[in-house]
Structure formats: C-alpha cells, structure tokens
Design a protein around this motif. Structure first.
Motif, PDB file in Angstrom:
ATOM      1  N   SER A   1       0.818  -1.212   0.000  1.00 43.16           N
ATOM      2  CA  SER A   1       0.000   0.000   0.000  1.00 43.16           C
ATOM      3  C   SER A   1       0.852   1.263   0.000  1.00 43.16           C
ATOM      4  CB  SER A   1      -0.931  -0.012   1.216  1.00 43.16           C
ATOM      5  OG  SER A   1      -0.197  -0.173   2.414  1.00 43.16           O
TER       6      SER A   1
ATOM      7  N   GLY B   1     -11.853  -1.420   7.976  1.00 40.67           N
ATOM      8  CA  GLY B   1     -10.983  -2.571   8.207  1.00 40.67           C
ATOM      9  C   GLY B   1     -11.121  -3.634   7.138  1.00 40.67           C
TER      10      GLY B   1
ATOM     11  N   GLU C   1      -8.075  -3.878   5.088  1.00 39.27           N
ATOM     12  CA  GLU C   1      -6.812  -3.960   5.818  1.00 39.27           C
ATOM     13  C   GLU C   1      -6.439  -5.413   6.108  1.00 39.27           C
ATOM     14  OE1 GLU C   1      -4.998  -1.411   5.955  1.00 39.27           O
ATOM     15  OE2 GLU C   1      -6.479   0.144   5.476  1.00 39.27           O
TER      16      GLU C   1
ATOM     17  N   ASN D   1      -5.661   1.142  15.309  1.00 39.74           N
ATOM     18  CA  ASN D   1      -6.467   1.630  14.189  1.00 39.74           C
ATOM     19  C   ASN D   1      -7.910   1.908  14.589  1.00 39.74           C
ATOM     20  OD1 ASN D   1      -4.404   1.403  12.157  1.00 39.74           O
ATOM     21  ND2 ASN D   1      -4.634  -0.811  12.339  1.00 39.74           N
TER      22      ASN D   1
ATOM     23  N   GLY E   1      -9.211  -3.681  11.360  1.00 44.22           N
ATOM     24  CA  GLY E   1      -8.236  -4.455  10.598  1.00 44.22           C
ATOM     25  C   GLY E   1      -7.396  -5.412  11.411  1.00 44.22           C
TER      26      GLY E   1
ATOM     27  N   GLU F   1      -0.186  -8.008   1.237  1.00 47.55           N
ATOM     28  CA  GLU F   1      -0.524  -6.671   1.718  1.00 47.55           C
ATOM     29  C   GLU F   1      -1.677  -6.114   0.900  1.00 47.55           C
ATOM     30  OE1 GLU F   1       2.471  -3.757   2.920  1.00 47.55           O
ATOM     31  OE2 GLU F   1       3.974  -5.151   2.179  1.00 47.55           O
ATOM     32  N   SER F   2      -2.367  -5.169   1.487  1.00 49.06           N
ATOM     33  CA  SER F   2      -3.464  -4.510   0.787  1.00 49.06           C
ATOM     34  C   SER F   2      -2.906  -3.575  -0.291  1.00 49.06           C
ATOM     35  CB  SER F   2      -4.310  -3.704   1.760  1.00 49.06           C
ATOM     36  OG  SER F   2      -5.325  -3.003   1.076  1.00 49.06           O
TER      37      SER F   2
ATOM     38  N   ASN G   1      -5.971   1.347   0.635  1.00 44.39           N
ATOM     39  CA  ASN G   1      -6.851   1.384   1.791  1.00 44.39           C
ATOM     40  C   ASN G   1      -8.304   1.495   1.317  1.00 44.39           C
ATOM     41  OD1 ASN G   1      -7.511   4.130   1.319  1.00 44.39           O
ATOM     42  ND2 ASN G   1      -5.969   4.867   2.756  1.00 44.39           N
TER      43      ASN G   1
END
Length: 471
Positions: free
Chosen positions: A25, A166, A169, A335, A368, A391-392, A395
């Motif tokens: 990200s 989330g 995430e 978060n 998340g 990984e994302s 977002n």
C-alpha cells in the motif's frame, strides 16, 4: 503519465521486478499524490462534521478526489467549520436534493457520512443519477432499505462501498488467505463483543415518551435532517451522534460495531442471513432507546459443506462473554478510532471476536486487527504452516475511488455489505420488540411475528419523501 495507464502497465512491471504478488500500500500511496486534477474523481460530500468529516479527510488524503461540493444540514455548526475551511471553494448546500439539482453534471461520486437513518434517501438519489457512493456503516436502518440499495447498485451499475474501513486492511486479507488454505474451516460458533460505554448508558430506562422539543438552531435545516423519518421536534439528544441511541434514528452498538467485528467471518464463511434471532438478554430494555446491555444469538444454517454457525453478540459494560482457556490478554488496536470523548474505557475485553471451529480456536480484535490462534502453544506449533498473507494494494478509501475509475473492485460493495447490514437490522428488530424472531431466508419474511415482519419495511416515510422508495 496518466494514472490509469500507470496502474494498468507501470504497476505490473514494478510488481514483476520486485517479485511481489501484490503492490504494498505504501508504494501506491506515493503515486496517488501525483494524480492530475483532471484524472481525479469529482466527489460531493454529504455530512461534513464528526465521522462525515473524517471520511472526507481520508478520501482527500488519497490524492484521488476533487472535493467539488459540501452538504450538511447545519453548515453554521462548529463541527462543520473545519471541513469548510479545508475546501473554501467548494459550493455549500444544506439540502442534498438541491445539490444534485444544481451540480449533478459536475459530480461523479458521493460520500455519505450522515446519521444511519438518512443514508438511504441520499444513496438512492445519488445512484439513480449514476453517481458512485461511499456510505458509512451500517448501510441503512431497515431491512427493506438495504434491499432496495442492493437492487439500486445493480440497476444503476455504480461503484458502492460501505465504510467499514478494516475490510481493506490486514484482517480481510488474512481471513481470506487462511480460509482458502483450510486453516479456518468447520467454524461452528463465533462470539462477538463490544463492551465499552455507550451514549445512552445513563438514560432513564423507564422513559415513557421522547424528550420534549427545544428551539431549532438558526443554522440548522431540521426538516431536511429528518428526511424520511417520522416527525420529531428538534432535540439536542437527537443530533451530533446522539441519534445512535434511538431506534427511530440509529442502529445501536450492534449496527455501529458489528460491521467492524463480524464482517470478514460473514463474507468468507458465506453466512448470508440467519434463520433465528434471539435476544437472550436485554438489560434496561425500553421501546425508545437501545438496552444498556444486549446478548443476541444469531443462528445460521449449514451452507454447502460448511456446518451451521451460531454468532452470539455481547454489548454492555457488565456483559462480558466467557473466553476459552489460553485466551491471554486483549490488546488495543491502534487503528480503532477513540470514542467521542477521546478516552478508551478500561475493560476486560476490547472489541473483538472469538471464532470456534471443530479443530482450532481463533481470537481477533476489531477493524483491521488480525486473528491469532489460541492457545499460544498451538499457534507456535502451526506457525511454519500458515500461508503468506498479501498486503493490501489500497486502503478502503483509495479502493473506492479506484473502483469509481474501473481500476479496482470495491471490497465492501453493497452485494457484500448488504446482507451483513441486514443481519444487523434483524438483530435490532429483536432488541426493539424484545422477542425471538424466526426468519425465512428464502422468502425474506419473519414468520412468527406479524409486527416484526411489517417492520422489515419500516414505518411509512414522511409525506413528500416517498419518492426515494421508488427510484
């Protein structure tokens, strides 16, 4: 280089060179800031204070949006001033209908950060005009409104995203990877819990009528604030987040937090709608505002080769669920946004869930937060066999704006978020009527309570606001 060309060509080369299956990200985040205004999404924002204002800031921070209009029923309130100052050139409106009438051809997408009950009319009008919609969770207040919103997204072919952030995430990608690898399988029960103090704790549970009305602030358009809801006199305990306390306006703790706690299990376990909803405990029950504590059991049937699942929801300060041996401590997810007073209440458990399968037990937080296998000894034993979690690539806010451009698919689109939101509407109905509900998943009817079945549709909208149910 145009953003669309970069993402479709340049990003592929970058991925190959780095040997990655997905772009971290942070990489895309740096590129977003270089997007030319002509290649950004023209975004109108409805609800610009409190959570609505936070949504606007996060959408703006992606570098993918031009903020072209601001709409709020109280443009003169202190809580709206910060966003107004951030975007002084954006035209201002108090009525979303007038905004669309005047600026419809300049708007591509809309953010909806208003009270739960007002999500529906704004979203339906926006979609009917071909605008993409980011709407804060839960999608709407009634089962039928959510149903119409899902149908509208299909009919008008727009990008839609519910704001359970989330869902873009680590928890989303971990749950998906673990489910596909067979780590999460044969789930039979889930405990979901949110045990912090809520706004209505301390209200009089013997209340026999709504609070008396008070003068409407001169800066507020109260009629537009009420939109489709029944007539109410203005009251400070109906606005500025207090709307969440009341069945007429909000969805209580379940609608507020359920979308951050149950979302991944609901999607990846293909739970759909429950066949039974039972309010096991309602402490401080009354017909106006939400209970001080609720324990609600949702029963979901077998799905394919997956066993039946029971989800038990706990809220209330003194309504903690039992935890399994080896649970350990409950950590705070950084978060998770703090409450309106900025203070996290000390508690035995932070918001989260416990997932029980036939072989393994998992604990997780909210938003998340990722899952861990418990007890710790079992987690260490399985550590080397766990799949890698990607990984994302974006977002939740960037994901929506990229979907508006056709470059990603929304992760919490209405076809995903709709059934989840309908679970919450059923839970709230069980709370409101203080009775067990039996639900037919095929016909989408409550079969044991005629009043509850009628309330799937909800009360008649106020005169002059019926049109939104026909779009």
């Amino acid at each position: 280089m145009k953003r669309r060309h970069f993402i479709k060509t340049g990003s592929s080369a970058l991925t190959a060179a780095a040997g990655l299956s997905i772009i971290p990200s942070g990489v895309l985040g740096k590129k977003f800031g270089t997007v030319a205004p002509s290649d950004k999404v023209n975004l109108a924002c409805c609800g610009i204070g409190f959570r609505g204002g936070q949504i606007i800031k996060q959408l703006h921070e992606t570098g993918l949006a031009n903020i072209v209009a601001l709409c709020d029923v109280d443009m003169g309130a202190p809580h709206t001033q910060e966003v107004i100052d951030m975007f002084p050139d954006a035209p201002q409106f108090q009525d979303f209908r007038k905004m669309f009438d005047k600026m419809g051809d300049k708007i591509e997408a809309v953010s909806v950060g208003t009270p739960d009950f007002s999500h529906f009319p704004i979203t339906m009008l926006a979609m009917s005009l071909g605008k993409h919609v980011y709407v804060e969770k839960p999608m709407a207040r009634t089962f039928k409104e959510v149903e119409l919103m899902m149908e509208g997204a299909k009919k008008y072919k727009v990008a839609t995203q519910m704001g359970n952030q989330g869902h873009s995430e680590a928890n989303y990608f971990q749950f998906k990877a673990w489910k596909e690898a067979g780590i999460i399988k044969d789930v039979t029960a889930i405990t979901a819990h949110m045990n912090s103090k809520r706004r209505w704790h301390g209200f009089d549970p013997n209340m026999t009528k709504f609070p008396d009305g008070t003068p409407i602030p001169k800066t507020m358009d109260w009629d537009t604030w009420m939109v489709t809801a029944q007539e109410h006199d203005y009251q400070k305990d109906f606005v500025n987040g207090q709307w969440r306390c009341w069945y007429d306006f909000g969805m209580g703790a379940l609608g507020d937090w359920g979308a951050h706690i149950i979302d991944t299990a609901h999607q990846f376990l293909d739970l759909g709608l429950p066949y039974e909803i039972d309010p096991i405990k309602l402490e401080g029950y009354n017909p106006f505002f939400f209970p001080f504590s609720s324990t609600i059991a949702f029963k979901f049937p077998e799905r394919g080769n997956m066993p039946a699942v029971d989800i038990t929801w706990y809220d209330g300060i003194n309504n903690m669920p039992a935890v399994p041996e080896g649970y350990g401590i409950s950590k705070i997810d950084p978060n998770i946004p703090p409450p309106s007073d900025g203070k996290l209440q000390p508690a035995k458990l932070n918001p989260g869930k416990i997932i029980y399968s036939k072989e393994l037990t998992f604990k997780g937080g909210s938003h998340g937060s990722t899952l861990t296998i418990i007890p710790e000894e079992k987690a260490k034993e399985m550590e080397s066999s766990l799949p890698e979690v990607p990984e994302s690539p974006s977002n939740h806010f960037a994901n929506f704006l990229l979907a508006c451009k056709g470059e990603e698919k929304c992760r919490s689109s209405f076809d995903v978020a709709g059934p989840l939101s309908q679970v919450f509407t059923l839970g709230v109905l069980a709370q409101r009527l203080n009775t067990k509900l039996v639900f037919d998943r095929e016909t989408k009817r409550i079969t044991n309570n005629p009043l509850a079945n009628a309330l799937l549709v909800g009360e008649q909208p106020r005169k002059g606001w019926e049109e939104f149910y026909l779009l």
